[in-house]
Design a protein around this motif. Structure first.
Motif, PDB file in Angstrom:
ATOM      1  N   PHE A 124     -19.113 -28.540 -26.594  1.00 22.90           N
ATOM      2  CA  PHE A 124     -18.958 -27.338 -27.415  1.00 22.90           C
ATOM      3  C   PHE A 124     -17.499 -27.113 -27.796  1.00 22.90           C
ATOM      4  O   PHE A 124     -16.592 -27.274 -26.970  1.00 22.90           O
ATOM      5  N   LEU A 125     -17.298 -26.731 -29.060  1.00 23.45           N
ATOM      6  CA  LEU A 125     -15.968 -26.440 -29.575  1.00 23.45           C
ATOM      7  C   LEU A 125     -15.877 -24.968 -29.964  1.00 23.45           C
ATOM      8  O   LEU A 125     -16.794 -24.431 -30.596  1.00 23.45           O
ATOM      9  N   PRO A 126     -14.771 -24.290 -29.629  1.00 18.71           N
ATOM     10  CA  PRO A 126     -14.616 -22.886 -30.013  1.00 18.71           C
ATOM     11  C   PRO A 126     -14.219 -22.724 -31.471  1.00 18.71           C
ATOM     12  O   PRO A 126     -13.527 -23.574 -32.034  1.00 18.71           O
ATOM     13  N   PHE A 127     -14.693 -21.623 -32.070  1.00 17.63           N
ATOM     14  CA  PHE A 127     -14.254 -21.309 -33.426  1.00 17.63           C
ATOM     15  C   PHE A 127     -13.558 -19.951 -33.498  1.00 17.63           C
ATOM     16  O   PHE A 127     -12.816 -19.695 -34.429  1.00 17.63           O
ATOM     17  N   ASP A 128     -13.770 -19.070 -32.500  1.00 18.04           N
ATOM     18  CA  ASP A 128     -12.997 -17.836 -32.431  1.00 18.04           C
ATOM     19  C   ASP A 128     -13.093 -17.251 -31.031  1.00 18.04           C
ATOM     20  O   ASP A 128     -13.818 -17.768 -30.169  1.00 18.04           O
ATOM     21  N   TRP A 129     -12.345 -16.187 -30.797  1.00 12.28           N
ATOM     22  CA  TRP A 129     -12.372 -15.540 -29.494  1.00 12.28           C
ATOM     23  C   TRP A 129     -11.919 -14.092 -29.650  1.00 12.28           C
ATOM     24  O   TRP A 129     -11.349 -13.701 -30.665  1.00 12.28           O
ATOM     25  N   GLY A 130     -12.215 -13.302 -28.628  1.00  9.53           N
ATOM     26  CA  GLY A 130     -11.802 -11.906 -28.643  1.00  9.53           C
ATOM     27  C   GLY A 130     -12.074 -11.263 -27.299  1.00  9.53           C
ATOM     28  O   GLY A 130     -12.501 -11.925 -26.339  1.00  9.53           O
ATOM     29  N   TYR A 131     -11.819  -9.959 -27.225  1.00 10.03           N
ATOM     30  CA  TYR A 131     -12.067  -9.185 -26.011  1.00 10.03           C
ATOM     31  C   TYR A 131     -13.105  -8.111 -26.307  1.00 10.03           C
ATOM     32  O   TYR A 131     -13.010  -7.404 -27.325  1.00 10.03           O
ATOM     33  N   PHE A 132     -14.086  -7.941 -25.425  1.00 14.68           N
ATOM     34  CA  PHE A 132     -15.025  -6.845 -25.567  1.00 14.68           C
ATOM     35  C   PHE A 132     -14.327  -5.517 -25.284  1.00 14.68           C
ATOM     36  O   PHE A 132     -13.411  -5.444 -24.455  1.00 14.68           O
ATOM     37  N   ALA A 133     -14.779  -4.483 -25.960  1.00 16.62           N
ATOM     38  CA  ALA A 133     -14.198  -3.151 -25.777  1.00 16.62           C
ATOM     39  C   ALA A 133     -15.173  -2.115 -26.307  1.00 16.62           C
ATOM     40  O   ALA A 133     -16.078  -2.424 -27.095  1.00 16.62           O
ATOM     41  N   PHE A 134     -14.973  -0.879 -25.872  1.00 17.26           N
ATOM     42  CA  PHE A 134     -15.723   0.242 -26.436  1.00 17.26           C
ATOM     43  C   PHE A 134     -14.894   0.863 -27.547  1.00 17.26           C
ATOM     44  O   PHE A 134     -13.751   1.273 -27.337  1.00 17.26           O
ATOM     45  N   VAL A 135     -15.483   0.905 -28.728  1.00 18.43           N
ATOM     46  CA  VAL A 135     -14.815   1.436 -29.919  1.00 18.43           C
ATOM     47  C   VAL A 135     -15.245   2.886 -30.126  1.00 18.43           C
ATOM     48  O   VAL A 135     -16.404   3.246 -29.882  1.00 18.43           O
TER      49      VAL A 135
END
Length: 332
Positions: A124-135
């Motif tokens: 598997f190759l990554p295409f994006d990333w981020g952090y979960f949060a409450f908006v």
């Protein structure tokens, strides 16, 4: 006057067949299963489909299959009969289980990535990333931890962890932060939760309609409102426990009829034409920072003091127990 090809008898037939074969090869199809928001009018799908088709002289079809966690369920159900050549939208909470199906092939690529974690995955190759949060709305007095959230009157919209990668990410976030106390945290949060939606799009849409104070999303979500709508009124709540990371990935199916084309898509995925589209369509951090850098507005986002991420094997090992803690708390 007859065409030289039609006048040439058997040789003409051979030449014609060769031309037709080349045309068929050029018209080869590639089917990519992904999640709903990726292929929406405002998502990255339409731009990326056009860009890859220009590159490959092929027909790329994105097939929406619900939210991220639903992708793996569909691939398991279809098995070797699947029409997918590539699956795009799993994350590290699911990659171990996906690999265990035996349905995915090694990608054979080694791009240079800009991730906050080391990456070494042959499938598997990554295409994006981020952090979960409450908006939430910028004027809202948002709690700064899960404990404070459970003790507050804040109303929440979350996603189902059985069908949604953000929903599963939240379950892993609580588990990574609290371990054996995760069940008690969920019991405290249960009366804050207004509804549980199948996927991210439904939950975020309800939040924008004013159905709850906070919605499970990403630290990058306020960038969408700021950049696309010139609206600075959305914010992500920083949590003192830290924030769980999501690394989204794609993999090629072992049974694909177009392995070279599938591998070419994965190569394209980590290149600038794909990666430059991600920040302002998928509203995540790109896996490879484009030459022009991140868009103005991303510098306003919160950056968690602590990044939480379970290894794929550990996530797979505790997933069942973590889901049961979530289910038990919300069913009372």
């Amino acid at each position: 006057m007859r065409s030289p090809l039609t006048a040439a008898g058997p040789v003409a037939g051979l030449v014609t067949a060769t031309i037709m074969g080349a045309a068929a090869a050029q018209a080869q199809d590639l089917t990519v299963y992904t999640y709903d928001s990726f292929v929406s009018d405002w998502g990255p799908g339409p731009q990326l489909e056009a860009a890859f088709e220009d590159r490959c002289s092929c027909d790329l079809e994105f097939v929406a299959a619900g939210d991220g966690a639903a992708l793996l369920s569909r691939i398991r159900l279809e098995g070797e009969r699947t029409e997918a050549d590539v699956v795009l939208g799993l994350d590290t909470n699911l990659t171990h289980a996906a690999r265990e199906t035996g349905l995915f092939a090694e990608h054979g690529l080694s791009p240079e990535l800009d991730l906050p974690v080391a990456w070494d995955d042959a499938h598997f190759l990554p295409f994006d990333w981020g952090y979960f949060a409450f908006v939430h709305e910028a004027g809202f007095d948002a709690p700064g931890s899960f404990r404070a959230l459970a003790e507050s009157d804040a109303s929440l919209l979350i996603q189902d962890p059985r069908s949604s990668t953000p929903g599963l990410g939240l379950v892993m976030w609580v588990k990574a932060a609290y371990g054996d106390e995760a069940g008690a945290i969920w019991e405290g949060l249960a009366d804050n939760i207004v509804t549980v939606t199948p996927g991210w799009s439904e939950a975020y849409g309800l939040f924008l309609e004013g159905e709850a104070d906070m919605v499970l999303s990403y630290t990058t979500s306020p960038a969408y409102h700021l950049i696309a709508e010139d609206d600075p009124t959305k914010a992500a709540a920083p949590f003192e426990e830290g924030h769980y990371m999501q690394v989204e990935v794609a993999g090629m199916l072992a049974g694909t009829d177009a392995p070279e084309l599938a591998q070419d898509f994965l190569d394209f995925m980590t290149g600038p034409a794909f990666q430059s589209v991600i920040p302002t369509t998928n509203w995540m951090y790109p896996a490879v920072t484009p030459p022009e850098g991140l868009p103005e507005g991303f510098d306003t986002l919160i950056r968690p003091e602590a990044a939480l991420l379970l290894a794929p094997e550990e996530a797979a090992e505790i997933r069942g127990a973590a889901l049961e803690e979530w289910r038990a708390a919300l069913s009372r």
